[in-house]
Motif scaffolding. Structure first.
Motif, short mmCIF file in Angstrom:
data_model
loop_
_atom_site.label_atom_id
_atom_site.label_comp_id
_atom_site.label_asym_id
_atom_site.label_seq_id
_atom_site.Cartn_x
_atom_site.Cartn_y
_atom_site.Cartn_z
N ALA A 16 0.83 -1.21 0.00
CA ALA A 16 0.00 0.00 0.00
C ALA A 16 0.86 1.26 0.00
CB ALA A 16 -0.96 -0.01 1.19
N ASP A 17 1.74 1.33 -1.03
CA ASP A 17 2.64 2.49 -1.17
C ASP A 17 3.43 2.75 0.10
OD1 ASP A 17 1.84 2.90 -3.77
OD2 ASP A 17 0.19 4.24 -3.19
N GLY A 18 3.82 1.70 0.75
CA GLY A 18 4.67 1.85 1.93
C GLY A 18 3.92 2.07 3.23
N ARG A 39 4.15 4.60 8.32
CA ARG A 39 4.04 6.06 8.32
C ARG A 39 3.54 6.61 9.65
NH1 ARG A 39 1.90 7.05 2.19
NH2 ARG A 39 3.59 5.91 1.19
N ILE A 40 3.47 5.73 10.64
CA ILE A 40 3.13 6.17 12.00
C ILE A 40 4.40 6.04 12.85
CG2 ILE A 40 1.73 5.67 14.03
CD1 ILE A 40 -0.50 4.81 12.14
N LYS A 41 4.66 7.02 13.68
CA LYS A 41 5.90 7.05 14.46
C LYS A 41 6.00 5.83 15.39
CE LYS A 41 6.28 12.09 14.49
NZ LYS A 41 6.03 13.33 15.28
N PRO A 42 7.22 5.37 15.62
CA PRO A 42 7.43 4.17 16.43
C PRO A 42 6.77 4.22 17.81
CG PRO A 42 9.46 4.77 15.33
CD PRO A 42 8.48 5.88 15.04
N LEU A 58 -6.55 -6.09 4.50
CA LEU A 58 -6.92 -7.11 3.51
C LEU A 58 -6.71 -6.62 2.08
CD1 LEU A 58 -10.13 -8.72 5.07
CD2 LEU A 58 -7.82 -9.66 4.98
N ASP A 59 -7.00 -5.35 1.82
CA ASP A 59 -6.78 -4.82 0.48
C ASP A 59 -5.29 -4.67 0.17
OD1 ASP A 59 -9.48 -4.66 0.17
OD2 ASP A 59 -9.61 -2.48 0.36
N SER A 60 -4.50 -4.46 1.22
CA SER A 60 -3.08 -4.14 1.02
C SER A 60 -2.19 -5.37 0.96
CB SER A 60 -2.58 -3.24 2.15
OG SER A 60 -3.39 -2.09 2.28
N ILE A 61 -2.54 -6.41 1.70
CA ILE A 61 -1.62 -7.54 1.90
C ILE A 61 -2.27 -8.82 1.37
CG2 ILE A 61 -0.28 -8.84 3.61
CD1 ILE A 61 -0.47 -6.27 5.40
#
Ligand SMILES: [Zn+2]
Ligand SMILES: [Zn+2]
Length: 257
Positions: A5-7, A25-28, A56-59
């Motif tokens: 999903a674009d990273g 894209r969420i901080k650790p 589900l859509d991404s993986i």
């Protein structure tokens, strides 16, 4: 390493049929670990992240086999994606939260903030409007239950304190423990975040119990995985801190639902 999903999601195998997915894209300090375990008959996903982008859509791999989505507990960073899955497991003490999630009972308020993203927040995202979608349990778990993947069996350890329905999942065969938010490898130690339903005395009892579990690999709800020695060190640091006179007040995020 995988990227989806674009990273938005990244993945990495950690061995023994276990893969870590995370919301890159969420901080650790905010994102949780999403643990995928491959079994003979079905797979298990321990936690599902914030649910901002579809797993589900991404993986594609998550669509190929039956996936049991287990929640380590019902905080928004762990169960936001549960609604996507047909098999949803949570401890009985938090079944009500999963059936009727609110911004307060999932701690979306005050946990979710615009600053939790690395760089730009997703288009259209508003922290003030974020909420976990209802995902009623299809199976409620209690102490001693087993999540059976065919050739792998994970025992449910009820470890309340961080939240009333916090669980760990332990596989005796490998010594793998999924420890949720109770024991993790964060730089500031464990037990620091006090939420509306946190009970510190229970937390202490739970970690004292966990200390006796003969783990070999611990995969926490946040941060890096670790082994037996670090596990004991993390727990002992907490116990020593709680028992020291004048133990400092912990960080409170205690808005009542
Ligand atoms: Zn939590
Ligand atoms: Zn968490």
């Amino acid at each position: 390493m995988g990227s989806y999903a674009d990273g938005w999601f990244q993945s990495r195998s950690v061995g023994d049929g276990v893969t870590l997915f995370w919301e890159a894209r969420i901080k650790p300090d905010y994102r949780c670990n999403i643990w995928h375990v491959r079994g003979r008959d079905r797979d298990m996903l321990v936690d599902t992240g914030f649910g901002l982008v579809s797993l589900l859509d991404s993986i594609p791999e998550l669509n190929e086999r039956t996936v049991l989505a287990v929640g380590s507990h019902s905080h928004c960073d762990h169960v936001g994606g549960h609604f996507e899955f047909g098999h949803r497991h949570i401890h009985a003490a938090e079944a009500e939260i999963m059936a009727r999630p609110t911004r307060l009972n999932t701690v979306a308020d005050p946990y979710v903030v615009d600053e939790m993203f690395e760089g730009e927040k997703p288009v259209g995202f508003s922290a003030a409007d974020y909420e976990v979608k209802a995902a009623p349990a299809t199976r409620t778990l209690i102490e001693g239950d087993v999540v059976d993947l065919g050739d792998r069996a994970f025992e449910v350890l009820h470890i309340p304190g961080h939240s009333p329905g916090s669980i760990a999942l332990y596989e005796e065969k490998t010594g793998i423990l999924f420890s949720g938010d109770v024991v993790h490898n964060g730089a500031n130690g464990i037990g620091k975040l006090i939420l509306y339903h946190t009970v510190e005395d229970q937390f202490l009892i739970s970690v004292e119990r966990l200390r006796k579990v003969p783990v070999t690999a611990v995969h926490g709800g946040h941060y890096a995985s670790f082994g037996r020695d670090r596990y004991t060190e993390i727990i002992d640091e907490y116990i020593a801190r709680k028992r020291s006179p004048g133990c400092p007040a912990e960080a409170r995020m205690a808005k009542k639902p």
